[in-house]
Motif scaffolding. Structure first.
Motif, PDB file in Angstrom:
ATOM      1  N   LEU A   8       0.855  -1.176   0.000  1.00 30.15           N
ATOM      2  CA  LEU A   8       0.000   0.000   0.000  1.00 30.15           C
ATOM      3  C   LEU A   8       0.896   1.233   0.000  1.00 30.15           C
ATOM      4  N   GLN A   9       0.721   2.106  -0.953  1.00 32.27           N
ATOM      5  CA  GLN A   9       1.514   3.325  -0.955  1.00 32.27           C
ATOM      6  C   GLN A   9       1.047   4.215   0.187  1.00 32.27           C
ATOM      7  N   TRP A  10       1.978   4.572   1.035  1.00 37.66           N
ATOM      8  CA  TRP A  10       1.652   5.409   2.187  1.00 37.66           C
ATOM      9  C   TRP A  10       2.883   6.165   2.636  1.00 37.66           C
ATOM     10  N   PRO A  11       2.751   7.447   2.884  1.00 38.60           N
ATOM     11  CA  PRO A  11       1.559   8.285   2.765  1.00 38.60           C
ATOM     12  C   PRO A  11       1.079   8.401   1.309  1.00 38.60           C
ATOM     13  N   GLY A  12      -0.176   8.778   1.164  1.00 41.95           N
ATOM     14  CA  GLY A  12      -0.719   9.000  -0.161  1.00 41.95           C
ATOM     15  C   GLY A  12      -2.015   8.273  -0.438  1.00 41.95           C
ATOM     16  N   THR A  13      -2.292   7.208   0.325  1.00 44.59           N
ATOM     17  CA  THR A  13      -3.556   6.498   0.160  1.00 44.59           C
ATOM     18  C   THR A  13      -4.189   6.279   1.533  1.00 44.59           C
ATOM     19  N   ASP A  14      -5.478   6.011   1.517  1.00 46.32           N
ATOM     20  CA  ASP A  14      -6.224   5.773   2.750  1.00 46.32           C
ATOM     21  C   ASP A  14      -5.998   4.336   3.208  1.00 46.32           C
ATOM     22  N   ILE A  15      -5.349   4.163   4.374  1.00 42.23           N
ATOM     23  CA  ILE A  15      -5.052   2.816   4.882  1.00 42.23           C
ATOM     24  C   ILE A  15      -5.968   2.438   6.040  1.00 42.23           C
ATOM     25  N   SER A  16      -6.981   3.239   6.302  1.00 51.46           N
ATOM     26  CA  SER A  16      -7.795   3.030   7.508  1.00 51.46           C
ATOM     27  C   SER A  16      -8.492   1.670   7.522  1.00 51.46           C
ATOM     28  N   ALA A  17      -8.983   1.209   6.370  1.00 49.75           N
ATOM     29  CA  ALA A  17      -9.708  -0.073   6.353  1.00 49.75           C
ATOM     30  C   ALA A  17      -8.795  -1.252   6.673  1.00 49.75           C
ATOM     31  N   PRO A  18      -7.666  -1.436   5.956  1.00 44.25           N
ATOM     32  CA  PRO A  18      -6.802  -2.573   6.317  1.00 44.25           C
ATOM     33  C   PRO A  18      -6.177  -2.426   7.700  1.00 44.25           C
ATOM     34  N   LEU A  19      -5.834  -1.194   8.087  1.00 41.45           N
ATOM     35  CA  LEU A  19      -5.250  -0.997   9.415  1.00 41.45           C
ATOM     36  C   LEU A  19      -6.227  -1.403  10.511  1.00 41.45           C
ATOM     37  N   SER A  20      -7.518  -1.164  10.286  1.00 36.49           N
ATOM     38  CA  SER A  20      -8.517  -1.485  11.305  1.00 36.49           C
ATOM     39  C   SER A  20      -8.642  -2.980  11.560  1.00 36.49           C
ATOM     40  N   GLN A  21      -8.125  -3.801  10.637  1.00 34.32           N
ATOM     41  CA  GLN A  21      -8.185  -5.252  10.789  1.00 34.32           C
ATOM     42  C   GLN A  21      -7.020  -5.821  11.599  1.00 34.32           C
ATOM     43  N   ALA A  22      -6.023  -4.993  11.871  1.00 31.01           N
ATOM     44  CA  ALA A  22      -4.773  -5.489  12.439  1.00 31.01           C
ATOM     45  C   ALA A  22      -4.956  -6.110  13.819  1.00 31.01           C
ATOM     46  N   THR A  23      -4.362  -7.280  13.993  1.00 34.49           N
ATOM     47  CA  THR A  23      -4.201  -7.888  15.312  1.00 34.49           C
ATOM     48  C   THR A  23      -2.745  -7.796  15.762  1.00 34.49           C
ATOM     49  N   HIS A  24      -1.857  -7.591  14.786  1.00 33.95           N
ATOM     50  CA  HIS A  24      -0.424  -7.474  15.040  1.00 33.95           C
ATOM     51  C   HIS A  24       0.090  -6.292  14.212  1.00 33.95           C
ATOM     52  N   LEU A  25       1.061  -5.582  14.772  1.00 29.82           N
ATOM     53  CA  LEU A  25       1.563  -4.372  14.123  1.00 29.82           C
ATOM     54  C   LEU A  25       3.078  -4.372  14.175  1.00 29.82           C
ATOM     55  N   LEU A  26       3.710  -4.116  13.027  1.00 24.74           N
ATOM     56  CA  LEU A  26       5.166  -4.003  12.965  1.00 24.74           C
ATOM     57  C   LEU A  26       5.523  -2.639  12.395  1.00 24.74           C
ATOM     58  N   ILE A  27       6.362  -1.897  13.125  1.00 28.01           N
ATOM     59  CA  ILE A  27       6.811  -0.596  12.652  1.00 28.01           C
ATOM     60  C   ILE A  27       8.263  -0.727  12.232  1.00 28.01           C
ATOM     61  N   SER A  28       8.469  -0.725  10.921  1.00 28.89           N
ATOM     62  CA  SER A  28       9.803  -0.844  10.353  1.00 28.89           C
ATOM     63  C   SER A  28      10.212   0.450   9.665  1.00 28.89           C
ATOM     64  N   ALA A  29       9.327   1.445   9.671  1.00 29.23           N
ATOM     65  CA  ALA A  29       9.628   2.753   9.083  1.00 29.23           C
ATOM     66  C   ALA A  29      10.418   3.573  10.091  1.00 29.23           C
ATOM     67  N   ASP A  49       8.677  10.331  14.597  1.00 28.94           N
ATOM     68  CA  ASP A  49       8.196   9.067  14.041  1.00 28.94           C
ATOM     69  C   ASP A  49       7.032   9.336  13.086  1.00 28.94           C
ATOM     70  N   PRO A  50       7.158   8.906  11.821  1.00 32.85           N
ATOM     71  CA  PRO A  50       6.110   9.234  10.843  1.00 32.85           C
ATOM     72  C   PRO A  50       4.795   8.517  11.094  1.00 32.85           C
ATOM     73  N   VAL A  51       4.848   7.345  11.709  1.00 30.98           N
ATOM     74  CA  VAL A  51       3.621   6.598  11.978  1.00 30.98           C
ATOM     75  C   VAL A  51       2.802   7.301  13.056  1.00 30.98           C
ATOM     76  N   LEU A  52       3.454   7.636  14.158  1.00 30.19           N
ATOM     77  CA  LEU A  52       2.736   8.320  15.232  1.00 30.19           C
ATOM     78  C   LEU A  52       2.272   9.703  14.791  1.00 30.19           C
ATOM     79  N   ARG A  53       3.051  10.332  13.940  1.00 24.82           N
ATOM     80  CA  ARG A  53       2.680  11.669  13.487  1.00 24.82           C
ATOM     81  C   ARG A  53       1.388  11.648  12.668  1.00 24.82           C
ATOM     82  N   ARG A  54       1.177  10.571  11.921  1.00 25.77           N
ATOM     83  CA  ARG A  54       0.058  10.543  10.983  1.00 25.77           C
ATOM     84  C   ARG A  54      -1.137   9.713  11.454  1.00 25.77           C
ATOM     85  N   VAL A  55      -0.893   8.622  12.168  1.00 25.14           N
ATOM     86  CA  VAL A  55      -2.020   7.734  12.506  1.00 25.14           C
ATOM     87  C   VAL A  55      -2.037   7.356  13.988  1.00 25.14           C
TER      88      VAL A  55
END
Length: 277
Positions: A39-60, A67-73
């Motif tokens: 998924l291209q991100w930033p630039g696309t809406d990731i809310s639907a797939p992100l809402s399904q997450a049971t596990h999360l990996l931050i490699s950015a 931190d770009p993840v905390l800054r945006r979502v």
């Protein structure tokens, strides 16, 4: 499948992990560039797939603004927290700074000596603060220098462009990407929220030794030796020599039961060369 792994920064290490999760997890990954499986991100809406997450990996990795993840979502992740079973943050052993070749472990105070290291310290702290606030099941992995398929020294040695930069008492710790994958998988299988793990092999070694061994495996002469003080290097390349330390990895073995596939660079380089055919 009732397990969904969402990855911010679907790069080299993350892809190694997901190769072992086929059939066990639904996986979504983001990248700055669009691709068939990302998924291209930033630039696309990731809310639907992100809402399904049971596990999360931050490699950015962090940037000048944090931190770009905390800054945006950040708010999305706060809402997700109750359903998340495991969160992994990939950091770096650069957070420990320079120890002049001495040993460090996960309890060693953080004292980065580079701007990149300080950005990682700040990002770790931001994720830990969020975990304290929301009970996020956070695990931090401090990775040593990564190598593996496509990221070994053989190409430079063959081209004759490798240089053995000699700096007294300079040692680096390393880790094969497949060992990163098995360490992350072991943590996913046995979560211990709040835990921090050093991710490295058993042998910190001078970089010139690794290049010499690669040349020996290829049957080629050792790359030329150059003194660190007088060698022409980019500021980025020189910054890698600002820190020297030996990193202990007992915790991944004792707590996660990991047996390294490649305990030292010698086994790792031999496997890379064999894989090349």
């Amino acid at each position: 499948m009732d397990k969904t792994l969402f990855i911010f920064g679907y790069g080299y290490s993350a892809r190694a992990l997901t190769r072992g999760l086929v059939g066990k997890f639904t996986v979504f990954g983001t990248s700055r560039e669009a691709g068939p499986d990302v998924l291209q991100w930033p630039g696309t809406d990731i809310s639907a797939p992100l809402s399904q997450a049971t596990h999360l990996l931050i490699s950015a990795g962090p940037d000048m603004d944090g931190d770009p993840v905390l800054r945006r979502v950040r708010d999305d992740i706060v809402r997700l927290a109750p359903q998340l079973r495991w969160v992994g943050y990939l950091s770096t052993t650069g957070v420990y700074g320079d120890h002049q070749g001495g040993w460090i472990d996960e309890e060693t105070p953080l004292s980065p000596s580079t701007k990149r290291g300080q950005q990682r310290v700040d990002a770790e702290a931001a994720w830990q603060a969020l975990a304290a606030e929301t009970d996020l099941p956070l695990h931090i992995f401090r990775l040593a220098g990564i190598y593996g398929p496509g990221r070994g020294p053989f190409a430079k040695v063959r081209r004759g462009t490798a240089r053995r930069i000699i700096k007294e008492n300079q040692v680096f710790s390393r880790i094969h990407v497949d060992d990163i994958a098995q360490i992350l998988a072991a943590s996913i299988a046995a979560p211990n929220p709040g835990r921090i793990y050093n991710v490295c092999d058993d042998l910190a070694a001078p970089p010139e030794d690794v290049l010499a061994h690669a040349a020996d495996l290829l049957g080629l002469p050792h790359p030329p030796a150059e003194d660190y003080e007088t060698a022409e290097m980019t500021p980025m390349a020189r910054s890698f020599y600002a820190e020297s330390k030996r990193v202990r990895n007992d915790r991944i073995k004792d707590e996660l039961g990991v047996k390294l596939l490649y305990p030292t660079y010698r086994e790792g380089l031999a496997a890379l060369l064999k894989a090349e055919g």
